[in-house]
Motif scaffolding. Structure first.
Motif, PDB file in Angstrom:
ATOM      1  N   PHE A  30       1.127  -1.112  -0.183  1.00  0.00           N
ATOM      2  CA  PHE A  30       0.135   0.186   0.479  1.00  0.00           C
ATOM      3  C   PHE A  30       0.790   1.438  -0.147  1.00  0.00           C
ATOM      4  CE2 PHE A  30      -2.039   3.489   2.971  1.00  0.00           C
ATOM      5  CZ  PHE A  30      -2.934   4.010   1.650  1.00  0.00           C
ATOM      6  N   ALA A  31       1.714   1.545   0.787  1.00  0.00           N
ATOM      7  CA  ALA A  31       2.682   2.663   0.971  1.00  0.00           C
ATOM      8  C   ALA A  31       2.893   2.789  -0.314  1.00  0.00           C
ATOM      9  CB  ALA A  31       4.221   2.567   1.735  1.00  0.00           C
ATOM     10  N   HIS A  32       3.781   1.606  -1.313  1.00  0.00           N
ATOM     11  CA  HIS A  32       4.179   2.128  -2.727  1.00  0.00           C
ATOM     12  C   HIS A  32       3.298   1.972  -3.775  1.00  0.00           C
ATOM     13  CE1 HIS A  32       8.202  -0.067  -2.433  1.00  0.00           C
ATOM     14  NE2 HIS A  32       7.606  -1.205  -2.553  1.00  0.00           N
ATOM     15  N   ALA A  33       1.859   1.979  -3.713  1.00  0.00           N
ATOM     16  CA  ALA A  33       0.941   2.818  -4.429  1.00  0.00           C
ATOM     17  C   ALA A  33       0.512   3.923  -3.993  1.00  0.00           C
ATOM     18  CB  ALA A  33      -0.105   1.556  -3.849  1.00  0.00           C
ATOM     19  N   TYR A  34       0.609   3.746  -2.351  1.00  0.00           N
ATOM     20  CA  TYR A  34      -0.178   5.350  -2.548  1.00  0.00           C
ATOM     21  C   TYR A  34       0.875   6.521  -2.447  1.00  0.00           C
ATOM     22  CZ  TYR A  34      -2.086   8.713   1.080  1.00  0.00           C
ATOM     23  OH  TYR A  34      -2.679  10.444   1.721  1.00  0.00           O
ATOM     24  N   THR A  35       1.903   5.882  -2.174  1.00  0.00           N
ATOM     25  CA  THR A  35       3.103   6.941  -2.913  1.00  0.00           C
ATOM     26  C   THR A  35       2.780   7.543  -3.958  1.00  0.00           C
ATOM     27  OG1 THR A  35       4.573   6.626  -0.813  1.00  0.00           O
ATOM     28  CG2 THR A  35       5.644   7.982  -2.824  1.00  0.00           C
ATOM     29  N   ALA A  36       3.101   6.171  -5.029  1.00  0.00           N
ATOM     30  CA  ALA A  36       3.158   6.479  -6.355  1.00  0.00           C
ATOM     31  C   ALA A  36       1.686   6.503  -6.909  1.00  0.00           C
ATOM     32  CB  ALA A  36       3.158   5.058  -7.328  1.00  0.00           C
ATOM     33  N   ASP A  37       0.927   7.403  -5.766  1.00  0.00           N
ATOM     34  CA  ASP A  37      -0.212   7.729  -6.786  1.00  0.00           C
ATOM     35  C   ASP A  37      -0.138   9.209  -6.253  1.00  0.00           C
ATOM     36  OD1 ASP A  37      -3.644   7.542  -7.672  1.00  0.00           O
ATOM     37  OD2 ASP A  37      -3.704   8.235  -5.215  1.00  0.00           O
ATOM     38  N   ARG A  38       0.399   9.754  -4.660  1.00  0.00           N
ATOM     39  CA  ARG A  38       0.803  11.022  -4.434  1.00  0.00           C
ATOM     40  C   ARG A  38       1.013  12.183  -5.474  1.00  0.00           C
ATOM     41  NH1 ARG A  38      -3.089  13.634  -2.131  1.00  0.00           N
ATOM     42  NH2 ARG A  38      -1.803  14.545  -0.444  1.00  0.00           N
ATOM     43  N   LEU A  39       1.339  10.990  -6.210  1.00  0.00           N
ATOM     44  CA  LEU A  39       3.222  11.498  -6.905  1.00  0.00           C
ATOM     45  C   LEU A  39       3.088  12.097  -8.373  1.00  0.00           C
ATOM     46  CD1 LEU A  39       6.416   9.998  -5.213  1.00  0.00           C
ATOM     47  CD2 LEU A  39       5.314  12.085  -5.329  1.00  0.00           C
ATOM     48  N   GLY A  40       1.412  11.064  -8.346  1.00  0.00           N
ATOM     49  CA  GLY A  40       1.149  11.671  -9.810  1.00  0.00           C
ATOM     50  C   GLY A  40       0.893  10.119 -11.375  1.00  0.00           C
ATOM     51  N   ASP A  41       1.378   9.132 -10.724  1.00  0.00           N
ATOM     52  CA  ASP A  41       0.980   7.949 -11.367  1.00  0.00           C
ATOM     53  C   ASP A  41       0.224   7.251 -11.397  1.00  0.00           C
ATOM     54  OD1 ASP A  41       1.081   6.167 -12.689  1.00  0.00           O
ATOM     55  OD2 ASP A  41       3.150   4.826 -11.523  1.00  0.00           O
ATOM     56  N   PRO A  42      -1.501   7.015 -11.634  1.00  0.00           N
ATOM     57  CA  PRO A  42      -2.214   6.683 -11.787  1.00  0.00           C
ATOM     58  C   PRO A  42      -2.436   5.012 -11.863  1.00  0.00           C
ATOM     59  CG  PRO A  42      -2.212   7.031 -14.018  1.00  0.00           C
ATOM     60  CD  PRO A  42      -1.554   7.898 -13.213  1.00  0.00           C
ATOM     61  N   THR A  43      -1.584   4.598 -12.244  1.00  0.00           N
ATOM     62  CA  THR A  43      -0.932   3.347 -12.301  1.00  0.00           C
ATOM     63  C   THR A  43      -0.917   2.017 -11.018  1.00  0.00           C
ATOM     64  OG1 THR A  43       0.843   3.270 -13.538  1.00  0.00           O
ATOM     65  CG2 THR A  43      -0.056   0.875 -13.458  1.00  0.00           C
ATOM     66  N   ASN A  80       4.403   3.425 -13.606  1.00  0.00           N
ATOM     67  CA  ASN A  80       5.097   4.257 -14.695  1.00  0.00           C
ATOM     68  C   ASN A  80       6.281   4.646 -14.603  1.00  0.00           C
ATOM     69  OD1 ASN A  80       5.855   4.634 -17.305  1.00  0.00           O
ATOM     70  ND2 ASN A  80       3.787   5.192 -18.362  1.00  0.00           N
ATOM     71  N   PRO A  81       7.934   4.420 -13.929  1.00  0.00           N
ATOM     72  CA  PRO A  81       8.735   5.226 -14.164  1.00  0.00           C
ATOM     73  C   PRO A  81       8.467   6.446 -15.262  1.00  0.00           C
ATOM     74  CG  PRO A  81       9.034   2.687 -14.659  1.00  0.00           C
ATOM     75  CD  PRO A  81       7.617   3.026 -14.723  1.00  0.00           C
ATOM     76  N   ASN A  82       7.484   6.842 -16.071  1.00  0.00           N
ATOM     77  CA  ASN A  82       7.128   7.976 -16.887  1.00  0.00           C
ATOM     78  C   ASN A  82       6.865   9.280 -16.478  1.00  0.00           C
ATOM     79  OD1 ASN A  82       9.280   6.571 -18.962  1.00  0.00           O
ATOM     80  ND2 ASN A  82       7.175   5.432 -19.755  1.00  0.00           N
ATOM     81  N   ASN A  83       6.095   7.939 -15.086  1.00  0.00           N
ATOM     82  CA  ASN A  83       5.068   9.184 -14.903  1.00  0.00           C
ATOM     83  C   ASN A  83       5.498   9.627 -13.699  1.00  0.00           C
ATOM     84  OD1 ASN A  83       2.657   9.141 -16.795  1.00  0.00           O
ATOM     85  ND2 ASN A  83       2.067   7.276 -15.757  1.00  0.00           N
ATOM     86  N   LEU A  84       6.541   8.850 -13.274  1.00  0.00           N
ATOM     87  CA  LEU A  84       6.584   9.229 -11.997  1.00  0.00           C
ATOM     88  C   LEU A  84       8.572  10.089 -12.164  1.00  0.00           C
ATOM     89  CD1 LEU A  84       6.704   5.946 -10.148  1.00  0.00           C
ATOM     90  CD2 LEU A  84       5.444   7.943  -9.503  1.00  0.00           C
ATOM     91  N   GLY A  85       9.329  10.012 -12.505  1.00  0.00           N
ATOM     92  CA  GLY A  85      10.565  10.675 -12.935  1.00  0.00           C
ATOM     93  C   GLY A  85      11.786   9.865 -11.937  1.00  0.00           C
ATOM     94  N   ARG A  86      12.741  10.275 -11.752  1.00  0.00           N
ATOM     95  CA  ARG A  86      14.171   9.801 -11.690  1.00  0.00           C
ATOM     96  C   ARG A  86      13.301   9.481 -10.144  1.00  0.00           C
ATOM     97  NH1 ARG A  86      20.442  11.698 -11.520  1.00  0.00           N
ATOM     98  NH2 ARG A  86      20.910  10.246  -9.699  1.00  0.00           N
ATOM     99  N   TRP A  87      13.407  10.888  -9.373  1.00  0.00           N
ATOM    100  CA  TRP A  87      13.351  10.863  -7.795  1.00  0.00           C
ATOM    101  C   TRP A  87      11.331  10.031  -7.448  1.00  0.00           C
ATOM    102  CZ3 TRP A  87      17.591  11.204  -6.085  1.00  0.00           C
ATOM    103  CH2 TRP A  87      18.969  11.629  -7.307  1.00  0.00           C
ATOM    104  N   GLY A  88      11.171  10.600  -7.830  1.00  0.00           N
ATOM    105  CA  GLY A  88       9.462   9.641  -7.429  1.00  0.00           C
ATOM    106  C   GLY A  88      10.060   8.857  -7.360  1.00  0.00           C
ATOM    107  N   THR A  89      10.400   7.600  -8.582  1.00  0.00           N
ATOM    108  CA  THR A  89      11.207   6.311  -8.656  1.00  0.00           C
ATOM    109  C   THR A  89      11.615   5.866  -7.210  1.00  0.00           C
ATOM    110  OG1 THR A  89      10.301   6.665 -11.414  1.00  0.00           O
ATOM    111  CG2 THR A  89      11.847   4.537  -9.807  1.00  0.00           C
ATOM    112  N   LEU A  90      12.791   6.644  -6.963  1.00  0.00           N
ATOM    113  CA  LEU A  90      13.030   6.709  -5.852  1.00  0.00           C
ATOM    114  C   LEU A  90      12.021   6.276  -4.760  1.00  0.00           C
ATOM    115  CD1 LEU A  90      16.796   7.386  -4.470  1.00  0.00           C
ATOM    116  CD2 LEU A  90      14.975   7.973  -2.774  1.00  0.00           C
ATOM    117  N   TRP A  91      11.461   7.349  -4.198  1.00  0.00           N
ATOM    118  CA  TRP A  91      10.120   7.957  -3.069  1.00  0.00           C
ATOM    119  C   TRP A  91       9.638   6.348  -3.223  1.00  0.00           C
ATOM    120  CZ3 TRP A  91      11.555   9.907   1.313  1.00  0.00           C
ATOM    121  CH2 TRP A  91      12.596  10.968   0.898  1.00  0.00           C
TER     122      TRP A  91
END
Length: 203
Positions: A30-43, A80-91
């Protein structure tokens, strides 16, 4: 030794460990999914992963492996790393292990609050230990684990090499063999982190 052996020898321990594992894995994913969602990745939301419901995160083979061998895994959260960018992917990668460390610290803190009964100590120490193990294992910088994503974001050429290795047919077996062979040093790190967690809250 898998969890299934506890069903007859110690059913109470089986229930505590099984519930702690399922819930801890669910929080991790959930932490992975929630963080990605908050950073703009709808996947993750598209795949129904922005939830604490364990059913959405459990992997059938990973759960079976857990019961039989004592080591398993949940379904990776699709991003989708393209929606997150380098640092979004890290977080996003770091969010899972961070959530486990926070749970471990919370359990250690609760040891100072709740009466020191046998069942209370057993539950809190079990949940704390499981979350430390999940955090340490996932931070190992090898393919299929969160540590490889973190390393890949920090050092992009290394990330590309790790991704190529991960795409190979037998990468899973190689990673499992590495973890098995390195279980001694990994165990020492886990013990050190558990000691650190207890020291943080003064237990």
């Amino acid at each position: 030794m898998g969890l299934i052996s506890l069903l007859t020898s110690n059913p109470t321990a089986f229930i505590i460990i099984a519930l702690a594992l399922v819930l801890s894995l669910a929080v991790h994913e959930f932490a992975h999914a929630y963080t990605a969602d908050r950073l703009g990745d709808p996947t993750p939301r598209r795949y129904g992963r922005v939830t604490l419901n364990p059913i959405a995160h459990l992997d059938p083979f990973g759960t079976l492996l857990l019961l039989i061998a004592g080591f398993g895994f949940a379904k990776p959260v699709p991003v989708n790393p393209n929606n997150l960018g380098r640092w979004g992917t890290l977080w996003v990668a770091a969010a899972g292990p961070i959530s486990n460390l926070l749970i471990a610290v919370l359990c250690a803190a609760l040891l100072k609050v709740f009466p020191p009964t046998t069942i209370t100590l057993t539950i809190l120490l079990t949940v704390m230990s499981i979350n430390v193990i999940l955090a340490v294992f996932n931070l190992i910088p090898i393919p299929l684990l969160d540590g490889s994503r973190i390393l890949g974001a920090l050092v992009p050429p290394m990330g590309r090499a790790l991704a190529q290795f991960e795409a190979q047919p037998f990468s899973f077996l190689i990673v499992m063999a590495f973890i098995f062979l390195a279980r001694g040093p990994i165990g020492s790190i886990i013990q050190a982190v558990q000691g650190w967690v207890l020291n943080v809250v003064g237990v």
